[in-house]
Design a protein around this motif. Structure first.
Motif, PDB file in Angstrom:
ATOM      1  N   VAL A 154      11.025  22.868 -14.790  1.00 45.15           N
ATOM      2  CA  VAL A 154      12.078  23.721 -15.354  1.00 45.15           C
ATOM      3  C   VAL A 154      12.837  24.420 -14.231  1.00 45.15           C
ATOM      4  CG1 VAL A 154      12.536  25.772 -16.762  1.00 45.15           C
ATOM      5  CG2 VAL A 154      10.885  24.056 -17.537  1.00 45.15           C
ATOM      6  N   GLY A 155      12.087  24.931 -13.236  1.00 44.79           N
ATOM      7  CA  GLY A 155      12.708  25.628 -12.119  1.00 44.79           C
ATOM      8  C   GLY A 155      13.636  24.732 -11.322  1.00 44.79           C
ATOM      9  N   TYR A 156      13.289  23.450 -11.227  1.00 42.19           N
ATOM     10  CA  TYR A 156      14.138  22.486 -10.520  1.00 42.19           C
ATOM     11  C   TYR A 156      15.521  22.419 -11.174  1.00 42.19           C
ATOM     12  CZ  TYR A 156      16.091  17.976  -9.152  1.00 42.19           C
ATOM     13  OH  TYR A 156      16.952  16.979  -8.715  1.00 42.19           O
ATOM     14  N   TRP A 157      15.541  22.267 -12.492  1.00 45.90           N
ATOM     15  CA  TRP A 157      16.816  22.128 -13.188  1.00 45.90           C
ATOM     16  C   TRP A 157      17.562  23.463 -13.271  1.00 45.90           C
ATOM     17  CZ3 TRP A 157      19.035  17.702 -13.591  1.00 45.90           C
ATOM     18  CH2 TRP A 157      18.258  16.544 -13.610  1.00 45.90           C
ATOM     19  N   ARG A 158      16.824  24.561 -13.402  1.00 42.11           N
ATOM     20  CA  ARG A 158      17.478  25.864 -13.363  1.00 42.11           C
ATOM     21  C   ARG A 158      18.125  26.101 -11.998  1.00 42.11           C
ATOM     22  NH1 ARG A 158      15.579  29.289  -9.931  1.00 42.11           N
ATOM     23  NH2 ARG A 158      13.474  29.097 -10.768  1.00 42.11           N
ATOM     24  N   HIS A 159      17.425  25.684 -10.945  1.00 40.89           N
ATOM     25  CA  HIS A 159      17.957  25.833  -9.597  1.00 40.89           C
ATOM     26  C   HIS A 159      19.225  25.000  -9.414  1.00 40.89           C
ATOM     27  CE1 HIS A 159      16.784  26.184  -5.040  1.00 40.89           C
ATOM     28  NE2 HIS A 159      17.973  26.695  -5.300  1.00 40.89           N
ATOM     29  N   ARG A 160      19.243  23.820  -9.987  1.00 42.04           N
ATOM     30  CA  ARG A 160      20.453  22.996  -9.908  1.00 42.04           C
ATOM     31  C   ARG A 160      21.618  23.670 -10.629  1.00 42.04           C
ATOM     32  NH1 ARG A 160      19.561  16.498 -10.127  1.00 42.04           N
ATOM     33  NH2 ARG A 160      21.813  16.700  -9.777  1.00 42.04           N
ATOM     34  N   LEU A 161      21.338  24.310 -11.756  1.00 41.87           N
ATOM     35  CA  LEU A 161      22.390  25.038 -12.472  1.00 41.87           C
ATOM     36  C   LEU A 161      22.933  26.200 -11.639  1.00 41.87           C
ATOM     37  CD1 LEU A 161      20.976  25.213 -16.113  1.00 41.87           C
ATOM     38  CD2 LEU A 161      22.990  23.949 -15.330  1.00 41.87           C
ATOM     39  N   GLU A 162      22.052  26.817 -10.844  1.00 40.76           N
ATOM     40  CA  GLU A 162      22.484  27.937 -10.009  1.00 40.76           C
ATOM     41  C   GLU A 162      23.423  27.500  -8.894  1.00 40.76           C
ATOM     42  OE1 GLU A 162      18.473  30.685 -10.666  1.00 40.76           O
ATOM     43  OE2 GLU A 162      18.661  29.386  -8.920  1.00 40.76           O
ATOM     44  N   ASN A 177      20.713  36.838 -10.675  1.00 41.16           N
ATOM     45  CA  ASN A 177      19.873  35.678 -10.383  1.00 41.16           C
ATOM     46  C   ASN A 177      18.435  35.923 -10.823  1.00 41.16           C
ATOM     47  OD1 ASN A 177      19.847  33.482  -7.434  1.00 41.16           O
ATOM     48  ND2 ASN A 177      19.041  33.202  -9.491  1.00 41.16           N
ATOM     49  N   ARG A 178      17.972  37.159 -10.646  1.00 43.23           N
ATOM     50  CA  ARG A 178      16.629  37.510 -11.111  1.00 43.23           C
ATOM     51  C   ARG A 178      16.511  37.302 -12.619  1.00 43.23           C
ATOM     52  NH1 ARG A 178      12.820  37.286  -7.380  1.00 43.23           N
ATOM     53  NH2 ARG A 178      13.078  38.760  -5.665  1.00 43.23           N
ATOM     54  N   PHE A 179      17.524  37.733 -13.358  1.00 48.52           N
ATOM     55  CA  PHE A 179      17.492  37.618 -14.813  1.00 48.52           C
ATOM     56  C   PHE A 179      17.598  36.163 -15.268  1.00 48.52           C
ATOM     57  CE2 PHE A 179      18.348  42.221 -15.163  1.00 48.52           C
ATOM     58  CZ  PHE A 179      17.472  42.529 -16.193  1.00 48.52           C
ATOM     59  N   THR A 180      18.452  35.368 -14.621  1.00 50.02           N
ATOM     60  CA  THR A 180      18.567  33.964 -15.027  1.00 50.02           C
ATOM     61  C   THR A 180      17.268  33.219 -14.754  1.00 50.02           C
ATOM     62  OG1 THR A 180      19.560  33.390 -12.869  1.00 50.02           O
ATOM     63  CG2 THR A 180      21.064  33.861 -14.700  1.00 50.02           C
ATOM     64  N   THR A 181      16.623  33.539 -13.642  1.00 52.47           N
ATOM     65  CA  THR A 181      15.337  32.900 -13.334  1.00 52.47           C
ATOM     66  C   THR A 181      14.308  33.239 -14.397  1.00 52.47           C
ATOM     67  OG1 THR A 181      15.766  32.943 -10.954  1.00 52.47           O
ATOM     68  CG2 THR A 181      13.476  32.745 -11.644  1.00 52.47           C
TER      69      THR A 181
END
Length: 282
Positions: free
Chosen positions: A114-122, A152-156
């Protein structure tokens, strides 16, 4: 109203004190590790990185006082909501049939996916201005992990924790996943030349993540995972030419101050690329 504000400030103070104590062991660990790897050269590197590290600490303190308490409250509310409404993709009881160690491992795998794809969105134009703050560190050390804009903290939190809870994972696995990925995040941000050799194709190394922070056009949009390099290899974003010697940072016009970093996502210039894309599609 004053009573709520007072309680919030005391809650923030407690979090700040606990976090400060929690930083002592990583600080000692990376100091000793740095001496082991670099010897006396470590002190020159520390002196050069002092200004960036100081800014990282300022942003960390701001987040601990004003952001982390809100995230904590939201996290408790989210856990209660998911449990009461039983709004999960996998029944909670299904995880109880597995050993706790396996549940935690699967949680880390899911969290990193999940973090991988969230990071790509960022790294898309809409979310990049807040994430650019993290990338603005030009002398990256383990403290770079603390340089995150409140947005960024909140989106994570919103993406990662919500996804894990929707999978029905028990709270202990969610907490363990977040803690493991957090502390491993310190490690991959450390100024270490390690590539892990063949294991670097499976696990994210400090050298691999340093390439993610490189101010090098060939390194853009690569190396998004935190723990498992396999995700970058599977989805075509893995890049590991060796130890990273390229300059670090961003091209964004961002002041290297606490106010400048916090204000940047609210400036028009931060969204120039987004405006250009919208004009092209209009």
């Amino acid at each position: 109203m004053i009573a709520y504000l007072t309680d919030f400030l005391w809650f923030s103070w407690d979090i700040l004190i606990d976090a400060t104590r929690g930083m002592l062991w990583p600080a000692v660990f990376f100091l000793l590790l740095g001496l082991l790897v670099k010897g006396r050269a470590l002190f020159a590197d520390m002196a050069r990185a002092m200004a960036e590290a100081s800014l990282n600490v300022q942003i960390m303190v701001f987040n601990l006082i004003f952001v982390v308490p809100l995230i904590t409250v939201c996290s408790i509310a989210l856990i209660k909501f998911v449990r009461i409404e039983q709004f999960t993709l996998i029944p909670v009881a299904a995880w109880d049939t597995l050993p706790a160690a396996m549940v935690i491992f699967l949680g880390i795998c899911a969290g990193d996916f999940v973090g991988y794809w969230r990071h790509r969105l960022e790294h898309t134009p809409l979310l990049w201005p807040s994430h650019a703050v993290h990338h603005s560190d030009t002398e990256m050390t383990w403290l770079a992990l603390e340089r995150f804009h409140p947005i960024n903290r909140f989106t994570t939190f919103a993406v990662d924790t919500t996804a894990l809870l929707l999978l029905g994972l028990p709270p202990y696995a969610v907490v363990a996943c977040n803690l493991f990925r957090h502390y491993y995040g310190y490690f991959i941000h450390a100024d270490l030349p390690w590539t892990y050799g063949p294991l670097g194709k499976i696990f994210v190394s400090p050298a691999m993540h340093r390439w993610h922070h490189a101010a090098d056009v060939q390194a853009f949009n690569t190396n998004y995972a935190t723990v498992f390099a396999l995700f970058d290899r599977i989805f075509g974003t893995w890049r590991m030419p060796g130890p990273c010697t390229a300059p670090l940072g961003v091209t964004d016009d961002m002041a290297p101050t606490l106010v400048g970093q916090l204000a940047y996502p609210f400036t028009a210039r931060a969204y120039r690329n987004l405006w250009r894309r919208l004009r092209k599609t209009a």
